[in-house]
Write a protein that holds these residues in place. Structure first.
Motif, PDB file in Angstrom:
ATOM      1  N   ALA A  39     -20.891 -27.592  45.328  1.00  0.00           N
ATOM      2  CA  ALA A  39     -19.814 -27.374  45.388  1.00  0.00           C
ATOM      3  C   ALA A  39     -18.751 -26.169  44.275  1.00  0.00           C
ATOM      4  O   ALA A  39     -17.895 -25.776  44.970  1.00  0.00           O
ATOM      5  CB  ALA A  39     -18.524 -29.026  44.405  1.00  0.00           C
ATOM      6  N   ALA A  40     -19.755 -26.353  43.334  1.00  0.00           N
ATOM      7  CA  ALA A  40     -18.987 -25.786  42.231  1.00  0.00           C
ATOM      8  C   ALA A  40     -19.624 -24.158  42.640  1.00  0.00           C
ATOM      9  O   ALA A  40     -18.918 -23.035  42.131  1.00  0.00           O
ATOM     10  CB  ALA A  40     -19.749 -25.520  40.665  1.00  0.00           C
ATOM     11  N   VAL A  41     -20.555 -24.051  43.565  1.00  0.00           N
ATOM     12  CA  VAL A  41     -21.007 -22.550  43.431  1.00  0.00           C
ATOM     13  C   VAL A  41     -20.093 -21.823  44.489  1.00  0.00           C
ATOM     14  O   VAL A  41     -19.880 -20.993  45.086  1.00  0.00           O
ATOM     15  CB  VAL A  41     -22.722 -22.863  43.886  1.00  0.00           C
ATOM     16  CG1 VAL A  41     -23.100 -21.389  45.169  1.00  0.00           C
ATOM     17  CG2 VAL A  41     -23.732 -22.802  42.599  1.00  0.00           C
ATOM     18  N   GLU A  42     -20.086 -23.101  45.317  1.00  0.00           N
ATOM     19  CA  GLU A  42     -18.791 -22.536  46.800  1.00  0.00           C
ATOM     20  C   GLU A  42     -17.245 -22.385  46.237  1.00  0.00           C
ATOM     21  O   GLU A  42     -17.457 -21.577  47.269  1.00  0.00           O
ATOM     22  CB  GLU A  42     -18.990 -23.959  47.446  1.00  0.00           C
ATOM     23  CG  GLU A  42     -20.355 -24.444  48.788  1.00  0.00           C
ATOM     24  CD  GLU A  42     -20.131 -25.673  49.155  1.00  0.00           C
ATOM     25  OE1 GLU A  42     -18.557 -25.642  50.178  1.00  0.00           O
ATOM     26  OE2 GLU A  42     -20.936 -26.198  49.593  1.00  0.00           O
ATOM     27  N   ARG A  43     -17.355 -22.552  45.128  1.00  0.00           N
ATOM     28  CA  ARG A  43     -15.799 -22.189  44.102  1.00  0.00           C
ATOM     29  C   ARG A  43     -15.682 -21.160  43.968  1.00  0.00           C
ATOM     30  O   ARG A  43     -14.803 -20.316  43.213  1.00  0.00           O
ATOM     31  CB  ARG A  43     -15.756 -23.545  43.889  1.00  0.00           C
ATOM     32  CG  ARG A  43     -15.127 -24.886  44.979  1.00  0.00           C
ATOM     33  CD  ARG A  43     -14.245 -25.951  43.561  1.00  0.00           C
ATOM     34  NE  ARG A  43     -14.573 -26.366  43.099  1.00  0.00           N
ATOM     35  CZ  ARG A  43     -15.269 -27.231  43.196  1.00  0.00           C
ATOM     36  NH1 ARG A  43     -15.658 -27.856  44.190  1.00  0.00           N
ATOM     37  NH2 ARG A  43     -16.276 -28.089  42.177  1.00  0.00           N
ATOM     38  N   LEU A  44     -17.350 -20.863  43.069  1.00  0.00           N
ATOM     39  CA  LEU A  44     -17.061 -19.390  43.243  1.00  0.00           C
ATOM     40  C   LEU A  44     -16.217 -18.220  43.967  1.00  0.00           C
ATOM     41  O   LEU A  44     -16.924 -18.402  44.874  1.00  0.00           O
ATOM     42  CB  LEU A  44     -18.874 -18.816  42.547  1.00  0.00           C
ATOM     43  CG  LEU A  44     -19.131 -19.406  41.702  1.00  0.00           C
ATOM     44  CD1 LEU A  44     -20.789 -19.071  41.684  1.00  0.00           C
ATOM     45  CD2 LEU A  44     -19.276 -18.789  39.612  1.00  0.00           C
ATOM     46  N   PRO A  45     -15.955 -16.838  43.191  1.00  0.00           N
ATOM     47  CA  PRO A  45     -15.348 -15.578  43.675  1.00  0.00           C
ATOM     48  C   PRO A  45     -16.717 -15.212  44.418  1.00  0.00           C
ATOM     49  O   PRO A  45     -17.706 -15.587  44.084  1.00  0.00           O
ATOM     50  CB  PRO A  45     -15.094 -15.123  42.658  1.00  0.00           C
ATOM     51  CG  PRO A  45     -15.093 -15.375  41.473  1.00  0.00           C
ATOM     52  CD  PRO A  45     -15.532 -16.420  41.774  1.00  0.00           C
ATOM     53  N   ASP A  46     -16.199 -14.779  45.627  1.00  0.00           N
ATOM     54  CA  ASP A  46     -17.594 -14.146  47.405  1.00  0.00           C
ATOM     55  C   ASP A  46     -18.576 -13.207  46.254  1.00  0.00           C
ATOM     56  O   ASP A  46     -19.973 -13.416  46.358  1.00  0.00           O
ATOM     57  CB  ASP A  46     -16.744 -13.606  47.841  1.00  0.00           C
ATOM     58  CG  ASP A  46     -15.654 -14.818  48.611  1.00  0.00           C
ATOM     59  OD1 ASP A  46     -15.680 -15.664  49.064  1.00  0.00           O
ATOM     60  OD2 ASP A  46     -15.179 -13.742  49.383  1.00  0.00           O
ATOM     61  N   LYS A  47     -17.548 -12.475  45.493  1.00  0.00           N
ATOM     62  CA  LYS A  47     -18.689 -11.127  44.266  1.00  0.00           C
ATOM     63  C   LYS A  47     -19.926 -12.395  44.107  1.00  0.00           C
ATOM     64  O   LYS A  47     -21.382 -11.543  43.767  1.00  0.00           O
ATOM     65  CB  LYS A  47     -18.031 -10.073  43.772  1.00  0.00           C
ATOM     66  CG  LYS A  47     -17.449 -10.767  42.786  1.00  0.00           C
ATOM     67  CD  LYS A  47     -17.135  -8.737  42.454  1.00  0.00           C
ATOM     68  CE  LYS A  47     -15.953  -9.736  40.745  1.00  0.00           C
ATOM     69  NZ  LYS A  47     -15.478  -8.092  40.543  1.00  0.00           N
ATOM     70  N   TYR A  48     -19.253 -13.334  43.546  1.00  0.00           N
ATOM     71  CA  TYR A  48     -20.300 -14.133  42.072  1.00  0.00           C
ATOM     72  C   TYR A  48     -21.593 -15.162  43.364  1.00  0.00           C
ATOM     73  O   TYR A  48     -22.568 -15.186  42.723  1.00  0.00           O
ATOM     74  CB  TYR A  48     -19.918 -14.884  41.307  1.00  0.00           C
ATOM     75  CG  TYR A  48     -18.462 -13.799  40.392  1.00  0.00           C
ATOM     76  CD1 TYR A  48     -19.382 -12.567  39.397  1.00  0.00           C
ATOM     77  CD2 TYR A  48     -17.338 -14.303  39.919  1.00  0.00           C
ATOM     78  CE1 TYR A  48     -18.618 -12.087  38.891  1.00  0.00           C
ATOM     79  CE2 TYR A  48     -17.302 -12.986  39.348  1.00  0.00           C
ATOM     80  CZ  TYR A  48     -17.294 -12.167  39.288  1.00  0.00           C
ATOM     81  OH  TYR A  48     -16.536 -11.554  38.087  1.00  0.00           O
ATOM     82  N   ARG A  49     -21.054 -15.457  43.941  1.00  0.00           N
ATOM     83  CA  ARG A  49     -21.260 -16.277  44.967  1.00  0.00           C
ATOM     84  C   ARG A  49     -22.187 -15.400  45.525  1.00  0.00           C
ATOM     85  O   ARG A  49     -23.660 -16.544  46.009  1.00  0.00           O
ATOM     86  CB  ARG A  49     -20.681 -16.943  46.394  1.00  0.00           C
ATOM     87  CG  ARG A  49     -21.091 -18.221  47.142  1.00  0.00           C
ATOM     88  CD  ARG A  49     -20.077 -19.289  47.980  1.00  0.00           C
ATOM     89  NE  ARG A  49     -18.430 -18.473  47.891  1.00  0.00           N
ATOM     90  CZ  ARG A  49     -18.685 -18.756  49.077  1.00  0.00           C
ATOM     91  NH1 ARG A  49     -18.506 -19.382  50.219  1.00  0.00           N
ATOM     92  NH2 ARG A  49     -17.390 -18.003  48.855  1.00  0.00           N
ATOM     93  N   ALA A  50     -22.562 -14.733  47.013  1.00  0.00           N
ATOM     94  CA  ALA A  50     -22.973 -14.351  46.831  1.00  0.00           C
ATOM     95  C   ALA A  50     -25.213 -13.833  46.348  1.00  0.00           C
ATOM     96  O   ALA A  50     -25.980 -14.076  46.664  1.00  0.00           O
ATOM     97  CB  ALA A  50     -23.315 -12.707  47.845  1.00  0.00           C
TER      98      ALA A  50
END
Length: 177
Positions: free
Chosen positions: A115-126
């Motif tokens: 869930a924390a990974v899903e809430r990361l900003p897009d550039k970090y999540r990718a």
């Protein structure tokens, strides 16, 4: 790309790309749509893997590009008409007095981390999903993201710090004295 080549890529990498798309775009219909659009784009755009480059990297690159385009569309639309967000999606914090069994604790921690990974900003999540979820080497992640290797390293470092901060705020990872 010919249909038989896309069919072979689907057989070889379909499950892996499906997982990536669902994690990137969300576990609902958006992730499934992204998965389908990735393979449709291969058919429509007549894309071919580069010599010496993995076709797997091409699939990740196409999926990431489609997701970024869709994210941009959503943010423009959200600027015009703000969406209503519902609370309650966060996993509950750990109970302070009770100590669950090790397996249940690990499962709860994994759900909280996802869930924390899903809430990361897009550039970090990718970057996180490509490097840790798909276990791609940094060079491949840099090619897919069309960024220098140092920028990918920087984003992964920043993402780890953000994830650590959030997980500690939720009560994970702190050592009890």
């Amino acid at each position: 790309m010919q249909a038989c080549q896309v069919e072979q890529l689907l057989a070889d990498y379909g499950t892996e790309i499906y997982r990536y798309c669902r994690r990137l775009a969300g576990f609902g219909p958006d992730g499934e749509d992204l998965y389908q659009q990735t393979f449709l784009r291969l058919l429509e755009a007549d894309l071919e893997p580069d010599e010496g480059r993995s076709p797997r990297a091409l699939l990740y690159s196409v999926a990431t590009g489609l997701w970024r385009n869709e994210s941009r569309k959503r943010s423009r639309r959200a600027a015009i008409a703000r969406p209503v967000e519902l609370d309650g999606d966060d996993p509950p914090p750990l109970a302070g007095g009770e100590e669950p069994e090790a397996e249940a604790l690990k499962a709860a921690e994994n759900r909280a981390l996802a869930a924390a990974v899903e809430r990361l900003p897009d550039k970090y999540r990718a970057a996180v999903l490509l490097a840790y979820g798909a276990e791609l080497p940094l060079e491949e992640v840099a090619r897919i993201e069309k960024l220098p290797k140092g920028t990918v390293k920087s984003r992964l470092h920043k993402a780890r710090l953000l994830l650590k901060k959030e997980m500690e705020a939720r009560g994970y990872g702190r050592e009890e004295l």
